[in-house]
Design a protein around this motif. Structure first.
Motif, short mmCIF file in Angstrom:
data_model
loop_
_atom_site.label_atom_id
_atom_site.label_comp_id
_atom_site.label_asym_id
_atom_site.label_seq_id
_atom_site.Cartn_x
_atom_site.Cartn_y
_atom_site.Cartn_z
N VAL A 271 23.83 51.62 42.40
CA VAL A 271 24.82 52.67 42.68
C VAL A 271 25.03 53.60 41.50
N LEU A 272 24.59 53.21 40.30
CA LEU A 272 24.75 54.07 39.13
C LEU A 272 23.69 55.17 39.12
N CYS A 273 24.10 56.34 38.71
CA CYS A 273 23.12 57.40 38.49
C CYS A 273 22.36 57.10 37.19
N PRO A 274 21.17 57.65 37.01
CA PRO A 274 20.43 57.41 35.76
C PRO A 274 21.27 57.79 34.55
N GLY A 275 21.31 56.89 33.58
CA GLY A 275 22.14 57.13 32.40
C GLY A 275 23.60 56.75 32.58
N GLY A 276 23.96 56.25 33.77
CA GLY A 276 25.34 55.88 34.04
C GLY A 276 25.76 54.62 33.27
N HIS A 277 27.05 54.38 33.25
CA HIS A 277 27.62 53.33 32.41
C HIS A 277 28.28 52.23 33.26
N LEU A 278 28.18 51.01 32.76
CA LEU A 278 28.80 49.84 33.38
C LEU A 278 29.66 49.14 32.34
N VAL A 279 30.93 48.92 32.67
CA VAL A 279 31.85 48.21 31.78
C VAL A 279 32.36 46.97 32.52
N ILE A 280 32.16 45.82 31.92
CA ILE A 280 32.55 44.54 32.52
C ILE A 280 33.52 43.84 31.59
N ALA A 281 34.58 43.29 32.16
CA ALA A 281 35.47 42.39 31.43
C ALA A 281 35.60 41.11 32.24
N ASP A 282 35.44 39.98 31.60
CA ASP A 282 35.60 38.74 32.34
C ASP A 282 36.01 37.60 31.43
N MET A 283 36.45 36.51 32.07
CA MET A 283 36.81 35.33 31.30
C MET A 283 35.59 34.81 30.57
N HIS A 284 35.79 34.43 29.33
CA HIS A 284 34.69 33.88 28.54
C HIS A 284 34.31 32.51 29.09
N PRO A 285 33.02 32.17 29.06
CA PRO A 285 32.63 30.85 29.60
C PRO A 285 33.33 29.69 28.91
N GLU A 286 33.71 29.84 27.65
CA GLU A 286 34.44 28.77 26.98
C GLU A 286 35.82 28.58 27.60
N ARG A 287 36.45 29.67 28.03
CA ARG A 287 37.78 29.56 28.65
C ARG A 287 37.67 28.95 30.04
N VAL A 288 36.63 29.32 30.77
CA VAL A 288 36.43 28.71 32.09
C VAL A 288 36.24 27.21 31.93
N ALA A 289 35.47 26.81 30.91
CA ALA A 289 35.23 25.39 30.68
C ALA A 289 36.51 24.65 30.33
N GLN A 290 37.50 25.36 29.80
CA GLN A 290 38.77 24.73 29.46
C GLN A 290 39.83 24.93 30.54
N GLY A 291 39.43 25.35 31.71
CA GLY A 291 40.36 25.37 32.84
C GLY A 291 41.07 26.67 33.10
N ALA A 292 40.56 27.78 32.56
CA ALA A 292 41.19 29.08 32.82
C ALA A 292 40.79 29.58 34.20
N ILE A 293 41.33 28.92 35.23
CA ILE A 293 40.99 29.20 36.63
C ILE A 293 42.29 29.47 37.38
N PRO A 294 42.41 30.62 38.05
CA PRO A 294 43.69 30.97 38.67
C PRO A 294 44.16 29.95 39.70
N PRO A 295 45.45 29.58 39.64
CA PRO A 295 46.02 28.68 40.64
C PRO A 295 46.65 29.45 41.79
N VAL A 296 46.61 28.88 42.98
CA VAL A 296 47.31 29.45 44.14
C VAL A 296 47.91 28.30 44.95
N ARG A 297 48.89 28.62 45.75
CA ARG A 297 49.47 27.67 46.69
C ARG A 297 49.22 28.17 48.11
N SER A 298 48.75 27.28 48.96
CA SER A 298 48.54 27.66 50.36
C SER A 298 49.88 27.78 51.07
N ALA A 299 49.84 28.24 52.31
CA ALA A 299 51.08 28.42 53.08
C ALA A 299 51.84 27.11 53.23
N ASP A 300 51.11 25.99 53.27
CA ASP A 300 51.79 24.69 53.41
C ASP A 300 52.07 24.03 52.06
#
Length: 299
Positions: free
Chosen positions: A179-208
């Protein structure tokens, strides 16, 4: 199903701290204190039956549950936004895609900088909030592996805190390059793999009320490169901003118990506060996120 035993997390932090001591970062007193604290963890009756069985939740379901509170103060936003804004501000204004736009956090920033914004997300609930936040933007329901955007349509792609939820980076990077035009730019921000390994995973509660964690995958730094380089995305910048210090001090009246485990929604962060010295040692200088700036080949 995920089995979350607070003892496993606490002992894991102690283990990381002891590994750093083993390579010379800490002295004998520190090692003896960690071993004594491990004995406390194993002897603490409050921890024996505190484990929780947690569902794995797909992103569409998870973000539907999370959408109402997603824009509340989030320390992760404080880490990625300064660097992403710095990169984006150095680029020309054009057509910008906020991929996995969520509630439109970056769509709003991009629109404010003069870009014509397209937002894509797989969550209808998140998109509804993004449309209300950025009425001048175009928001489309879609998946990162099959973006509803034409070839070479955008000058900039921003994707924040989303790629940990995809099982493989290759098809996503290929779509960004498409989808990028030639010369276009991509910027990514994400959790570092070390943080994922230490449990940086979003919590949610279901309806019940059942606890759940969003489906999350640990992508190594090399995984990004192996997915990006073959499709013509060249590295312009990579940053690994550190985790802010947050462990509380050791209470003066510390007893043989470690305190309460706290509400599950605050795990593992409140668990880390139970062993503050081990937490500080395990996380000293540790990266919180990885920020990438790629540019597509102009040819």
């Amino acid at each position: 199903m995920i089995y979350e035993d607070p003892r496993a997390y606490l002992l894991g932090l102690e283990g990381l701290a002891l590994l750093r001591a083993f390579t010379g970062e800490f002295d004998r007193d520190f090692v003896e204190a960690r071993i004594a604290e491990i004995r406390k963890v194993l002897a603490d009756e409050a921890l024996v039956n505190a484990a929780v069985e947690v569902d794995r939740v797909d992103t569409v379901t998870g973000y539907r549950l999370w959408s109402a509170t997603y824009d509340q103060p989030n320390s992760s936003f404080d880490i990625d936004e300064p660097l992403v804004k710095q990169i984006v501000d150095s680029l020309p204004v054009g057509v910008a895609l906020d991929a996995a736009c969520g509630t439109g956090r970056y769509a709003e920033i991009l629109a404010g900088r003069g870009h014509r914004v397209i937002g894509v997300d797989s969550s209808p609930d998140m998109l509804a909030r993004a449309r209300a936040k950025v009425p001048q933007g175009e928001f489309l329901l879609g998946d990162l592996t099959e973006l509803p955007v034409a070839d070479a349509e955008v000058d900039l792609v921003v994707c924040a805190l989303a790629l940990t939820h995809v099982p493989a980076l290759e098809p996503v990077m290929a779509e960004f390059a498409r989808v990028l035009c030639p010369g276009g730019h991509l910027v990514i921000a994400d959790m570092h793999p070390e943080r994922v390994a230490q449990g940086a995973i979003p919590p949610v509660r279901s309806a019940d009320g059942r606890p759940g964690r969003l489906s999350t995958h640990r992508h190594l730094i090399g995984d990004y490169l192996r997915a990006a380089l073959p499709v013509g995305l060249q590295v312009r910048r990579c940053e690994e901003p550190p985790l802010p210090a947050r462990a509380r001090p050791v209470p003066a009246d510390r007893t043989d118990t470690l305190g309460t485990v706290g509400p599950w929604e605050l795990w593992p962060w409140c668990l880390a506060d139970m062993v503050p010295e081990a937490t500080r040692a395990a996380n000293a200088g540790a990266p919180a996120q990885v920020i990438w700036h790629f540019q597509l080949d102009a040819s």
